[in-house]
Scaffold this active site. Structure first.
Site, PDB file in Angstrom:
ATOM      1  N   SER A 198      41.500  22.880  82.413  1.00  0.00           N
ATOM      2  CA  SER A 198      40.709  23.615  81.471  1.00  0.00           C
ATOM      3  C   SER A 198      40.694  22.965  80.257  1.00  0.00           C
ATOM      4  CB  SER A 198      41.222  25.041  80.975  1.00  0.00           C
ATOM      5  OG  SER A 198      41.100  25.627  82.334  1.00  0.00           O
ATOM      6  N   ARG A 238      49.232  30.520  76.670  1.00  0.00           N
ATOM      7  CA  ARG A 238      49.307  28.886  76.808  1.00  0.00           C
ATOM      8  C   ARG A 238      49.949  28.435  75.521  1.00  0.00           C
ATOM      9  NH1 ARG A 238      47.845  30.304  80.716  1.00  0.00           N
ATOM     10  NH2 ARG A 238      46.138  29.849  81.939  1.00  0.00           N
ATOM     11  N   GLU A 242      43.007  22.951  74.941  1.00  0.00           N
ATOM     12  CA  GLU A 242      44.101  23.452  75.599  1.00  0.00           C
ATOM     13  C   GLU A 242      45.266  22.069  75.559  1.00  0.00           C
ATOM     14  OE1 GLU A 242      44.274  25.921  79.096  1.00  0.00           O
ATOM     15  OE2 GLU A 242      45.283  24.510  79.984  1.00  0.00           O
TER      16      GLU A 242
HETATM   17  C1  FAD Z   1      42.981  20.208  87.778  1.00  0.00           C
HETATM   18  C2  FAD Z   1      44.168  20.776  86.926  1.00  0.00           C
HETATM   19  C3  FAD Z   1      44.236  21.988  86.789  1.00  0.00           C
HETATM   20  C4  FAD Z   1      45.019  22.628  85.990  1.00  0.00           C
HETATM   21  N1  FAD Z   1      45.158  24.141  85.985  1.00  0.00           N
HETATM   22  C5  FAD Z   1      46.143  24.713  84.899  1.00  0.00           C
HETATM   23  C6  FAD Z   1      46.438  26.161  85.171  1.00  0.00           C
HETATM   24  O1  FAD Z   1      45.876  26.863  86.197  1.00  0.00           O
HETATM   25  N2  FAD Z   1      47.220  26.717  84.503  1.00  0.00           N
HETATM   26  C7  FAD Z   1      47.783  26.077  83.478  1.00  0.00           C
HETATM   27  O2  FAD Z   1      48.622  26.499  82.506  1.00  0.00           O
HETATM   28  N3  FAD Z   1      47.410  24.635  83.203  1.00  0.00           N
HETATM   29  C8  FAD Z   1      46.767  23.860  84.127  1.00  0.00           C
HETATM   30  N4  FAD Z   1      46.447  22.622  83.884  1.00  0.00           N
HETATM   31  C9  FAD Z   1      47.264  21.996  82.952  1.00  0.00           C
HETATM   32  C10 FAD Z   1      48.434  20.847  83.353  1.00  0.00           C
HETATM   33  O3  FAD Z   1      48.500  20.792  84.357  1.00  0.00           O
HETATM   34  C11 FAD Z   1      49.804  21.909  82.920  1.00  0.00           C
HETATM   35  O4  FAD Z   1      49.752  22.006  81.414  1.00  0.00           O
HETATM   36  C12 FAD Z   1      51.126  20.975  83.233  1.00  0.00           C
HETATM   37  O5  FAD Z   1      52.197  22.068  82.860  1.00  0.00           O
HETATM   38  C13 FAD Z   1      51.148  19.876  82.515  1.00  0.00           C
HETATM   39  O6  FAD Z   1      52.188  19.182  83.058  1.00  0.00           O
HETATM   40  P1  FAD Z   1      52.319  17.687  82.954  1.00  0.00           P
HETATM   41  O7  FAD Z   1      53.749  17.231  83.231  1.00  0.00           O
HETATM   42  O8  FAD Z   1      51.428  16.833  83.363  1.00  0.00           O
HETATM   43  O9  FAD Z   1      52.485  17.451  81.268  1.00  0.00           O
HETATM   44  P2  FAD Z   1      51.933  16.328  80.382  1.00  0.00           P
HETATM   45  O10 FAD Z   1      50.502  16.442  80.175  1.00  0.00           O
HETATM   46  O11 FAD Z   1      52.809  15.158  80.748  1.00  0.00           O
HETATM   47  O12 FAD Z   1      52.590  16.795  78.893  1.00  0.00           O
HETATM   48  C14 FAD Z   1      52.038  18.112  78.332  1.00  0.00           C
HETATM   49  C15 FAD Z   1      52.845  18.280  77.271  1.00  0.00           C
HETATM   50  O13 FAD Z   1      54.037  18.811  77.508  1.00  0.00           O
HETATM   51  C16 FAD Z   1      54.861  17.832  76.860  1.00  0.00           C
HETATM   52  N5  FAD Z   1      55.989  17.662  77.597  1.00  0.00           N
HETATM   53  C17 FAD Z   1      55.976  17.216  78.940  1.00  0.00           C
HETATM   54  N6  FAD Z   1      57.277  17.347  79.537  1.00  0.00           N
HETATM   55  C18 FAD Z   1      58.165  17.788  78.582  1.00  0.00           C
HETATM   56  C19 FAD Z   1      59.460  17.999  78.560  1.00  0.00           C
HETATM   57  N7  FAD Z   1      60.244  17.648  79.697  1.00  0.00           N
HETATM   58  N8  FAD Z   1      60.034  18.329  77.253  1.00  0.00           N
HETATM   59  C20 FAD Z   1      59.321  18.802  76.269  1.00  0.00           C
HETATM   60  N9  FAD Z   1      57.946  18.419  76.333  1.00  0.00           N
HETATM   61  C21 FAD Z   1      57.350  18.109  77.449  1.00  0.00           C
HETATM   62  C22 FAD Z   1      54.165  16.612  76.462  1.00  0.00           C
HETATM   63  O14 FAD Z   1      54.695  15.979  75.350  1.00  0.00           O
HETATM   64  C23 FAD Z   1      52.912  17.303  76.014  1.00  0.00           C
HETATM   65  O15 FAD Z   1      52.854  17.700  74.814  1.00  0.00           O
HETATM   66  C24 FAD Z   1      45.660  22.092  84.961  1.00  0.00           C
HETATM   67  C25 FAD Z   1      45.572  20.488  85.034  1.00  0.00           C
HETATM   68  C26 FAD Z   1      44.761  19.918  85.724  1.00  0.00           C
HETATM   69  C27 FAD Z   1      44.348  18.435  85.607  1.00  0.00           C
END
Ligand code: FAD
Length: 339
Positions: free
Chosen positions: A236, A165, A332
């Site tokens: 998480s 992570r 996380e």
């Molecule tokens: C129900 C649920 C289940 C989940 N299950 C998992 C799982 O099984 N495994 C897991 O690893 N995660 C899980 N997650 C967490 C999450 O979905 C992941 O971390 C996902 O990759 C976040 O994507 P996002 O586009 O929503 O990022 P955001 O929440 O928009 O951003 C997250 C971080 O990444 C940065 N960021 C976003 N896009 C970019 C970019 N293009 N360039 C640079 N930085 C960027 C943001 O600034 C921030 O710091 C879960 C979340 C939920 C709600």
């Protein structure tokens, strides 16, 4: 032309549904718009926040600087051999749609990562992982734009410094790098990874296909995790702590039922969910925030308006884990903004 909006509400753009106002907000659909937004931020000496699907963020009330909402779309087949392909996915593509598309095309390897919310661009940031697979294993190249000067370059998986992570993009050396696209090497030969016990039980014993694994992952996740479109959450909330072997052995002596997973010769991963569960937190609600009945690692926002309420509640959970097990839990999702 790029549209920059002042005092933009982000409440509907984060899955924890917290109220937050961005000082400046720009949705970017092309690399040109991304460059324009970065240059505008540099002119204003504004700091930069990148927003994907908002599923791994805890937004404070106010987000100063320029918030860039990643909307770059598209996929491109770069290489093809008898064994595999390399496909470029733009950062604003939706992750689960990407998994479904690849499986449908006969490009395998992403099935275990199905139904993770969010965007392609955010996937390398925390090295998304689930059911025995991490995206780091499939990365050929991560394309980035340097927010300090607009320079574009490609990073290999080794240069991204992936770990559990975590990655370069979460460190002070990598925070200025904005991911614009990700190249993944996917197999044309069926790949089936059922190393994770819950998955092994859910797929056919003989001749499981990648599509069976995908269907099983979706079914297992739907049964275990609350849907963020119904119950506001960020998946998480805490990482599973990694401790040295001696600490793990002491804990095993005191708590023989404690699940432990060796990481390497010196370190062991503990289950944060198990500790939170043992302390009776499942279902507890305070400040409009609760621990999910379905999964002790998931924090649900029932009626809280601001991040401060989520933080106050989760700090109490962390303190109780630390008092009983002498282990500190790391969050996380990232907490950003002020207030
Ligand atoms: C129900 C649920 C289940 C989940 N299950 C998992 C799982 O099984 N495994 C897991 O690893 N995660 C899980 N997650 C967490 C999450 O979905 C992941 O971390 C996902 O990759 C976040 O994507 P996002 O586009 O929503 O990022 P955001 O929440 O928009 O951003 C997250 C971080 O990444 C940065 N960021 C976003 N896009 C970019 C970019 N293009 N360039 C640079 N930085 C960027 C943001 O600034 C921030 O710091 C879960 C979340 C939920 C709600």
């Amino acid at each position: 032309m790029l549209k920059v909006e002042a005092n933009f509400q982000l409440g509907s753009l984060n899955t924890l549904k917290l109220e937050c106002v961005a000082e400046c907000y720009a949705h970017v659909s092309t690399t040109g718009e991304l460059q324009e937004a970065l240059s505008e931020a540099r002119q204003r000496s504004a700091n930069i926040n990148v927003l994907g699907g908002g599923s791994n963020l805890i937004l404070n009330r106010y987000l100063p600087g320029m918030t860039i909402h990643m909307g770059l779309q598209g996929r491109e087949l770069l290489e093809e051999s008898a064994d595999d392909v390399v496909v470029r996915f733009q950062a604003g593509e939706e992750w689960h749609e990407t998994v479904l598309w690849a499986n449908n095309e006969g490009y395998f390897g992403l099935e275990n990562l199905a139904l993770i919310p969010g965007s392609v661009g955010a996937a390398p940031v925390q090295n998304i992982g689930a059911y025995g697979v991490e995206i780091a294993q499939l990365i050929e190249c991560v394309h980035v734009v340097d927010s300090r000067n607009g320079d574009i370059r490609g990073l290999t998986a080794a240069e991204c410094c992936f770990s559990y992570r975590n990655s370069l993009f979460k460190t002070s050396e990598g925070r200025h790098l904005i991911i614009s696209a990700v190249d993944l090497r996917l197999s044309k030969r069926p790949v089936v990874n059922t190393s994770y016990p819950a998955l092994r039980e859910a797929v056919p014993k003989d001749a499981a296909t990648p599509s069976d694994v995908l269907a099983a992952v979706v079914a297992v996740r739907q049964s275990k995790l609350p849907d963020p479109s119904i119950e506001a959450n960020v998946g998480s909330f805490f990482k599973n702590p990694i401790v040295d072997r001696m600490t793990a052995e002491h804990l095993k002596g005191d708590y023989p039922d404690m699940p432990q997973y060796p990481v390497d010769a010196n370190t062991v991963k503990l289950s944060a969910a198990w500790m939170i569960d043992q302390l009776g937190w499942r279902g507890v609600e305070e400040f409009g925030v609760s621990v999910s009945e379905k999964h002790a690692l998931v924090i649900i926002n029932k009626s809280a308006r601001y991040a401060s309420e989520v933080i106050e509640f989760t700090n109490k959970i962390n303190s109780s884990v630390s008092e009983k097990y002498s282990v500190l839990l790391d969050r996380e999702p990232e907490l950003v903004g002020s207030g």
